[in-house]
Design an enzyme around this catalytic site. Structure first.
Site, PDB file in Angstrom:
ATOM      1  N   CYS A  97      49.873  41.786 104.487  1.00 52.29           N
ATOM      2  CA  CYS A  97      50.507  43.075 105.900  1.00 52.29           C
ATOM      3  C   CYS A  97      50.697  42.130 107.226  1.00 52.29           C
ATOM      4  O   CYS A  97      51.655  41.359 106.267  1.00 52.29           O
ATOM      5  CB  CYS A  97      49.359  44.316 106.630  1.00 52.29           C
ATOM      6  SG  CYS A  97      49.539  45.647 107.420  1.00 52.29           S
ATOM      7  N   HIS A 109      49.343  47.104 100.886  1.00 53.26           N
ATOM      8  CA  HIS A 109      47.944  47.445 100.814  1.00 53.26           C
ATOM      9  C   HIS A 109      47.120  47.619  99.776  1.00 53.26           C
ATOM     10  O   HIS A 109      47.389  48.157  99.120  1.00 53.26           O
ATOM     11  CB  HIS A 109      46.670  48.317 101.535  1.00 53.26           C
ATOM     12  CG  HIS A 109      47.385  47.902 103.749  1.00 53.26           C
ATOM     13  ND1 HIS A 109      46.945  47.342 104.339  1.00 53.26           N
ATOM     14  CD2 HIS A 109      48.288  47.825 104.469  1.00 53.26           C
ATOM     15  CE1 HIS A 109      46.825  46.735 105.545  1.00 53.26           C
ATOM     16  NE2 HIS A 109      47.854  47.793 105.284  1.00 53.26           N
ATOM     17  N   GLU A 160      44.357  46.557  98.861  1.00 55.26           N
ATOM     18  CA  GLU A 160      42.319  47.002  98.680  1.00 55.26           C
ATOM     19  C   GLU A 160      42.937  48.693  98.635  1.00 55.26           C
ATOM     20  O   GLU A 160      42.014  49.568  98.571  1.00 55.26           O
ATOM     21  CB  GLU A 160      42.070  46.582  99.723  1.00 55.26           C
ATOM     22  CG  GLU A 160      42.585  46.505 101.544  1.00 55.26           C
ATOM     23  CD  GLU A 160      43.527  46.396 101.356  1.00 55.26           C
ATOM     24  OE1 GLU A 160      44.574  45.219 100.186  1.00 55.26           O
ATOM     25  OE2 GLU A 160      43.987  46.214 103.105  1.00 55.26           O
TER      26      GLU A 160
END
Lengths: 257, 207
Positions: free
Chosen positions: B83, B188, B190
């Site tokens: 990001c 992202h 994750e």
């Protein structure tokens, strides 16, 4: 193309799911973490935990729930309920929430939205607006007012004006619940969703009233919702997340299958 | 086999739990590091930038991570940016007219879109991988997998060779970059369930 999001919502009381889904094979169906994992398996795009706990002792349990969920689920998690200060918000994010949802706290203390958004980034600040229809204005234009406490207390705010205000304050997203439609299963308030979505630039999550898969499609298509939140249609196993997504895809709308 | 040691850069902006958990899930041993001195000799450095760019760059400068990151990437040591950790690699950001690290040529601009497009660009979108396939993409589709995004700014670069992924939101924008052992994504991983974890696992396995 950006996909429309499907977001199941779980009410959590003292660390246990209220009205949870009856997924088969769950070791403990009352455990929010188990439920979260089941929704992730089904392909939920995000997850919302609404903490309906009253006491602050029990709030500590919520941190544990969020921590455990964040260790096992790798999708965006929003937590709402009882967050009143910047420290509360920070603590919940540090426990592993990706976003927090502010409702009454934003109304009582609008500066909290600005402050938290500036310090932590607008991507993690969701403002929840509970709106109810009131009489149209003199020109016959539809109007909605903001309510708190499950629709009991009027906040004295026009829903569209309040939506614009929280966007200005730094909300990154609006979670919009129609108090008229909530619990009816008769469909979302499409006019409300459309009016708010047109009034702000940030994404709007439609909530309240989902009873069929057509309802989801309609509020995305005609209400300009970026995402749909639903609780009971998923919890009671009426539809799976997958079925909801297939219905949205069949309507020609982008979705992640 | 010992787990690769990953240093996650934490210039004090908080909330790195889910990033750390995801890297652990992908097979790494993770250390949060709040200063360049604390980094030591890891197998890789991960920088998950957060919040706004002015605040982020200020925090990098205050901690000395700005020059640390430039040196680390210049030496082609393994790096993964996420990001703002991608945006910070470019020269300047429109967000607060902030000078950034300048590892790559280009700038960070706000989405230039009509009001029919919501901003932030928030949610799941498709990444089309570009250039020679890398082992980092193993097990992923080159053009069909969706990842989770949340951002209002994106990078523009004249350096086509570093473009690793592109995504469509009103127009095509650069959603991932790479050069040597430096990788960075606007999205992202994750937060992107199995596909995102796959990307992290591939990176960990390359160490």
């Amino acid at each position: 193309m950006l996909s429309n999001r499907i977001i199941p919502c779980l009410d959590v009381h003292a660390g246990r799911v209220v009205k949870g889904v009856n997924f088969v094979n769950l070791i403990d169906a009352g455990d929010p973490v188990e439920q979260a994992k089941a929704y992730e398996q089904q392909g939920a795009d995000e997850l919302v935990f609404l903490d309906i706990t009253a006491s602050s002792d029990e709030r500590a349990i919520m941190h544990d729930v969020v921590e455990r969920t964040a260790s096992e689920c790798f999708m965006p998690l929003t937590v709402g309920g009882g967050l009143r200060t910047l420290d509360d918000i920070r603590a919940m994010l540090n426990s592993g929430a990706d976003k927090v949802s502010l409702n009454t706290a934003a109304i009582k203390n609008p500066k909290l939205v600005r402050e938290s958004s500036e310090k932590l980034g607008n991507q993690c600040i969701v403002v929840a607006i509970d709106a109810k229809r009131v009489a149209p204005d003199a020109d016959g234009k539809l109007r909605w007012e903001v309510f708190t406490h499950g629709g009991r207390n009027p906040a004295g705010l026009d829903a569209l004006e309040w939506a614009k205000e929280v966007e200005k304050l730094g909300a990154g997203e609006i979670l919009l619940t129609s108090m008229d439609a909530d619990g009816t299963k008769d469909g979302y308030d499409v006019e409300l969703t459309h009016a708010v979505s047109e009034a702000v630039r940030v994404p709007v999550i439609a909530s309240g009233g989902a009873g069929t898969l057509d309802h989801l499609v309609t509020v995305i298509k005609e209400g300009r919702a970026s995402a749909v939140l639903a609780a009971s249609i998923f919890h009671f196993g009426t539809y799976s997340i997958r079925e909801a997504k297939e219905a949205i895809a069949a309507a020609g709308l982008p979705v992640r299958l | 086999m010992t787990q690769p040691d990953i240093a996650v850069i934490d210039p004090g902006m908080g909330n790195l739990r889910s990033v750390c958990k995801a890297w652990e899930h992908a097979g790494a041993a993770v250390r949060l590091c709040d200063s360049p001195e604390a980094v030591g000799q890891p197998d890789a450095v991960v920088f998950p930038g957060q919040g706004g760019m002015p605040h982020c760059m200020e925090a990098l400068r205050a901690t000395g991570f700005d020059s640390f990151l430039k040196d680390w990437i210049a030496a082609d040591k393994p790096f993964f940016g996420i990001c703002l950790g991608l945006q910070a690699l470019f020269e300047v950001s429109e967000e607060g007219e902030t000078p950034a690290l300048g590892v790559f040529p280009g700038q960070v601009v706000r989405f230039r879109l009509g009001t029919e497009y919501k901003i932030p660009h928030m949610g799941w979108n498709t990444v089309t991988f570009q250039g020679e396939p890398t082992p980092a993409e193993a097990g992923l589709s080159r053009s069909e997998d969706q990842f989770y995004f949340v951002h209002s700014y994106h990078v523009e670069t004249p350096e086509a060779s570093i473009v690793w992924g592109e995504t469509e939101y009103g127009y095509r924008f650069v959603s991932a970059v790479r050069r040597g052992r430096c990788f960075a994504t606007q999205f992202h991983p994750e937060k992107s369930q199995a596909k995102g974890l796959q990307l992290y696992r591939n990176f960990v396995e390359s160490l």
